[in-house]
Write an enzyme that holds these catalytic residues in place. Structure first.
Site, PDB file in Angstrom:
ATOM      1  N   LYS A 127       0.820  -1.217   0.000  1.00  0.00           N
ATOM      2  CA  LYS A 127       0.000   0.000   0.000  1.00  0.00           C
ATOM      3  C   LYS A 127       0.851   1.262   0.000  1.00  0.00           C
ATOM      4  O   LYS A 127       0.471   2.270  -0.592  1.00  0.00           O
ATOM      5  CB  LYS A 127      -0.942   0.020   1.205  1.00  0.00           C
ATOM      6  CG  LYS A 127      -2.143  -0.881   1.044  1.00  0.00           C
ATOM      7  CD  LYS A 127      -3.264  -0.412   1.952  1.00  0.00           C
ATOM      8  CE  LYS A 127      -4.542  -1.181   1.726  1.00  0.00           C
ATOM      9  NZ  LYS A 127      -5.601  -0.769   2.652  1.00  0.00           N
ATOM     10  N   LYS A 210      -5.320 -10.506  -6.533  1.00  0.00           N
ATOM     11  CA  LYS A 210      -6.493 -10.645  -5.669  1.00  0.00           C
ATOM     12  C   LYS A 210      -7.650  -9.773  -6.182  1.00  0.00           C
ATOM     13  O   LYS A 210      -7.401  -8.660  -6.651  1.00  0.00           O
ATOM     14  CB  LYS A 210      -6.080 -10.183  -4.256  1.00  0.00           C
ATOM     15  CG  LYS A 210      -7.062 -10.471  -3.170  1.00  0.00           C
ATOM     16  CD  LYS A 210      -6.586  -9.882  -1.844  1.00  0.00           C
ATOM     17  CE  LYS A 210      -6.735  -8.376  -1.826  1.00  0.00           C
ATOM     18  NZ  LYS A 210      -6.661  -7.774  -0.489  1.00  0.00           N
ATOM     19  N   LYS A 213     -11.467  -4.186  -4.032  1.00  0.00           N
ATOM     20  CA  LYS A 213     -12.298  -2.998  -4.270  1.00  0.00           C
ATOM     21  C   LYS A 213     -11.469  -1.842  -4.807  1.00  0.00           C
ATOM     22  O   LYS A 213     -12.005  -0.893  -5.366  1.00  0.00           O
ATOM     23  CB  LYS A 213     -13.076  -2.597  -3.013  1.00  0.00           C
ATOM     24  CG  LYS A 213     -12.280  -2.511  -1.722  1.00  0.00           C
ATOM     25  CD  LYS A 213     -13.221  -2.522  -0.508  1.00  0.00           C
ATOM     26  CE  LYS A 213     -12.485  -2.935   0.763  1.00  0.00           C
ATOM     27  NZ  LYS A 213     -13.312  -3.503   1.793  1.00  0.00           N
TER      28      LYS A 213
HETATM   29  P1  TYM Z   1     -10.624  -5.763   4.067  1.00  0.00           P
HETATM   30  O1  TYM Z   1     -11.585  -4.677   4.337  1.00  0.00           O
HETATM   31  O2  TYM Z   1      -9.582  -5.557   3.014  1.00  0.00           O
HETATM   32  O3  TYM Z   1     -11.384  -7.097   3.704  1.00  0.00           O
HETATM   33  C1  TYM Z   1     -12.406  -7.603   4.541  1.00  0.00           C
HETATM   34  C2  TYM Z   1     -12.373  -9.118   4.566  1.00  0.00           C
HETATM   35  O4  TYM Z   1     -12.521  -9.634   3.247  1.00  0.00           O
HETATM   36  C3  TYM Z   1     -11.455 -10.524   2.959  1.00  0.00           C
HETATM   37  N1  TYM Z   1     -11.134 -10.400   1.530  1.00  0.00           N
HETATM   38  C4  TYM Z   1     -11.047 -11.431   0.694  1.00  0.00           C
HETATM   39  N2  TYM Z   1     -11.222 -12.751   0.895  1.00  0.00           N
HETATM   40  C5  TYM Z   1     -11.071 -13.553  -0.188  1.00  0.00           C
HETATM   41  N3  TYM Z   1     -10.749 -13.084  -1.429  1.00  0.00           N
HETATM   42  C6  TYM Z   1     -10.562 -11.773  -1.657  1.00  0.00           C
HETATM   43  N4  TYM Z   1     -10.266 -11.323  -2.877  1.00  0.00           N
HETATM   44  C7  TYM Z   1     -10.713 -10.876  -0.558  1.00  0.00           C
HETATM   45  N5  TYM Z   1     -10.606  -9.511  -0.435  1.00  0.00           N
HETATM   46  C8  TYM Z   1     -10.874  -9.254   0.845  1.00  0.00           C
HETATM   47  C9  TYM Z   1     -10.307 -10.072   3.836  1.00  0.00           C
HETATM   48  O5  TYM Z   1      -9.357 -11.103   4.045  1.00  0.00           O
HETATM   49  C10 TYM Z   1     -11.031  -9.689   5.090  1.00  0.00           C
HETATM   50  O6  TYM Z   1     -11.271 -10.812   5.900  1.00  0.00           O
HETATM   51  N6  TYM Z   1      -7.394  -5.381   7.868  1.00  0.00           N
HETATM   52  C11 TYM Z   1      -8.688  -5.890   7.471  1.00  0.00           C
HETATM   53  C12 TYM Z   1      -9.840  -5.323   8.288  1.00  0.00           C
HETATM   54  C13 TYM Z   1      -9.670  -5.471   9.768  1.00  0.00           C
HETATM   55  C14 TYM Z   1      -9.846  -6.667  10.511  1.00  0.00           C
HETATM   56  C15 TYM Z   1      -9.632  -6.281  11.873  1.00  0.00           C
HETATM   57  C16 TYM Z   1     -10.122  -7.994  10.162  1.00  0.00           C
HETATM   58  C17 TYM Z   1      -9.391  -4.471  10.650  1.00  0.00           C
HETATM   59  N7  TYM Z   1      -9.376  -4.943  11.914  1.00  0.00           N
HETATM   60  C18 TYM Z   1      -9.692  -7.234  12.882  1.00  0.00           C
HETATM   61  C19 TYM Z   1     -10.195  -8.926  11.195  1.00  0.00           C
HETATM   62  C20 TYM Z   1      -9.982  -8.552  12.537  1.00  0.00           C
HETATM   63  C21 TYM Z   1      -8.927  -5.518   6.020  1.00  0.00           C
HETATM   64  O7  TYM Z   1      -8.352  -4.611   5.505  1.00  0.00           O
HETATM   65  O8  TYM Z   1      -9.919  -6.236   5.434  1.00  0.00           O
END
Ligand code: TYM
Length: 347
Positions: A127, A210, A213
């Site tokens: 990032k 991957k 969004k």
């Molecule tokens: P984020 O917002 O990028 O994504 C949310 C969740 O979706 C999953 N995900 C995917 N799974 C499979 N294939 C994909 N292409 C894909 N894109 C996204 C992510 O693995 C995630 O589970 N850092 C985290 C948010 C967060 C969080 C937390 C998660 C903040 N605090 C505490 C768990 C516990 C994030 O950026 O997810």
């Protein structure tokens, strides 16, 4: 770092089985978020866990967010959770910024985590890109806030997609170092739950990337708000190879695009990859793609319809999030208070 520190340490059975997970309201929800995270959040409801699901708006602002868009996306994400099957009575559904204990514990963890740990995070490297000096301090500290999200509830299980694995290892390292430094067993060693056919949904345009969004190409992803025509068109245009589908999972090796579409199908159909391939092995993509788009539309359109309906009632969404954050604080506040005591803060 992580393997050495985590070795031989078990999660103590002393903690209440509790699930926490979060999604950033930094754009629309994708099929990757749904299959990799949200659908699995729904499955963990009522399975003997307390479940907390969070819109991590403070994580979202580690990169620039337009304030109006952030507000809309937070409500849309909440609508997505509910439409996908999260029951706000059964689960605690809330946005991060309404529970100040997350930021308060994150500060303590900023003082536990080491710069070197953060510098090794692949998401930070991706990032921040080449211009790390210009990235926000929040983006660098992001994983310490994530550890606080989880540990402020003493969560024992965290369902996520594969891309979050390294952050969860760091969460365990922070818990281990805190427990070690203060000679306590206060924080649990949280278990990542990374399971199923769709823990890494890939771009429809490039099977090595991957689905995200933030990808500039809308054709690379299925958005949860896409209508039936858009879904069918994106799947029709999805990159594939010229061969027919194999009859066994082994035949997907070296075929990332084919593997991705089969994984998506399996996750949507709630079948194993082997079971899907037993049915579709030998078919050409021209035959498989319409099957996949019919299934995707059947599964996703009730969710997007319900999301659109809920978005007509933003006050109701806000009330659900307010109530959720009050419930979340009843768990977080005593844990933060005890943390302050352990650290030696006078109250
Ligand atoms: P984020 O917002 O990028 O994504 C949310 C969740 O979706 C999953 N995900 C995917 N799974 C499979 N294939 C994909 N292409 C894909 N894109 C996204 C992510 O693995 C995630 O589970 N850092 C985290 C948010 C967060 C969080 C937390 C998660 C903040 N605090 C505490 C768990 C516990 C994030 O950026 O997810």
């Amino acid at each position: 770092m992580t393997a050495a520190l985590s070795e031989g340490v078990q999660t103590s059975p002393a903690f209440t089985p509790r699930v926490f997970s979060g999604i950033q309201p930094s754009g629309g929800l994708t099929l990757g978020n749904y299959l990799g995270a949200m659908k699995r959040f729904v499955e963990m409801q009522g399975q003997g866990f307390e479940t907390l699901y969070c819109m991590v708006d403070m994580h979202a602002i580690t990169v620039w967010q337009d304030p109006e868009a952030l507000r809309r996306q937070t409500r849309e994400l909440a609508a997505g959770f509910i439409a996908a099957g999260i029951d706000p009575e059964q689960s605690i559904l809330f946005n991060q910024s309404q529970v100040p204990e997350h930021a308060q514990l994150a500060w303590i963890f900023n003082c536990v985590a080491r710069m070197g740990w953060m510098q090794r995070m692949t998401q930070w490297k991706d990032k921040a890109g080449k211009n790390q000096q210009n990235a926000s301090l929040g983006l660098f500290a992001y994983p310490a806030l994530m550890a606080a999200d989880i540990l402020v509830y003493h969560a024992t299980h965290v369902p996520v997609g594969e891309d979050q694995k390294q952050h969860l290892e760091l969460t365990r390292d922070i818990a281990i170092k805190f427990n070690h430094d203060f000679e306590t067993e206060f924080f649990p060693l949280t278990e990542p739950v990374i399971e199923g056919a769709a823990t890494r949904v890939m771009s429809l345009r490039d099977g090595s990337k991957k689905m995200s969004k933030s990808d500039p190409s809308d054709a690379s992803r299925i958005n949860m708000t896409d209508d039936a025509d858009a879904i069918a068109q994106k799947i029709r245009k999805a990159k594939t190879d010229p061969d027919a589908l194999p009859s066994e999972a082994k035949g997907l090796e070296g075929r990332p695009e084919a593997r991705n579409l089969v994984n998506i199908y399996a996750a949507l159909a709630e079948q194993t990859v082997d079971a899907v391939l037993r049915d579709v092995g030998g078919k050409a993509f021209s035959e498989f793609k319409p099957m996949l788009s019919d299934l995707a539309v059947a599964r996703l359109s009730p969710i997007s319809g319900e999301m659109a309906r809920l978005m007509q009632q933003p006050d109701e969404i806000d009330a659900i999030l307010r109530k959720g954050s009050e419930r979340a604080r009843t768990i977080a506040a005593p844990i933060l208070k005890q943390t302050y005591e352990i650290v030696g803060m006078v109250s």
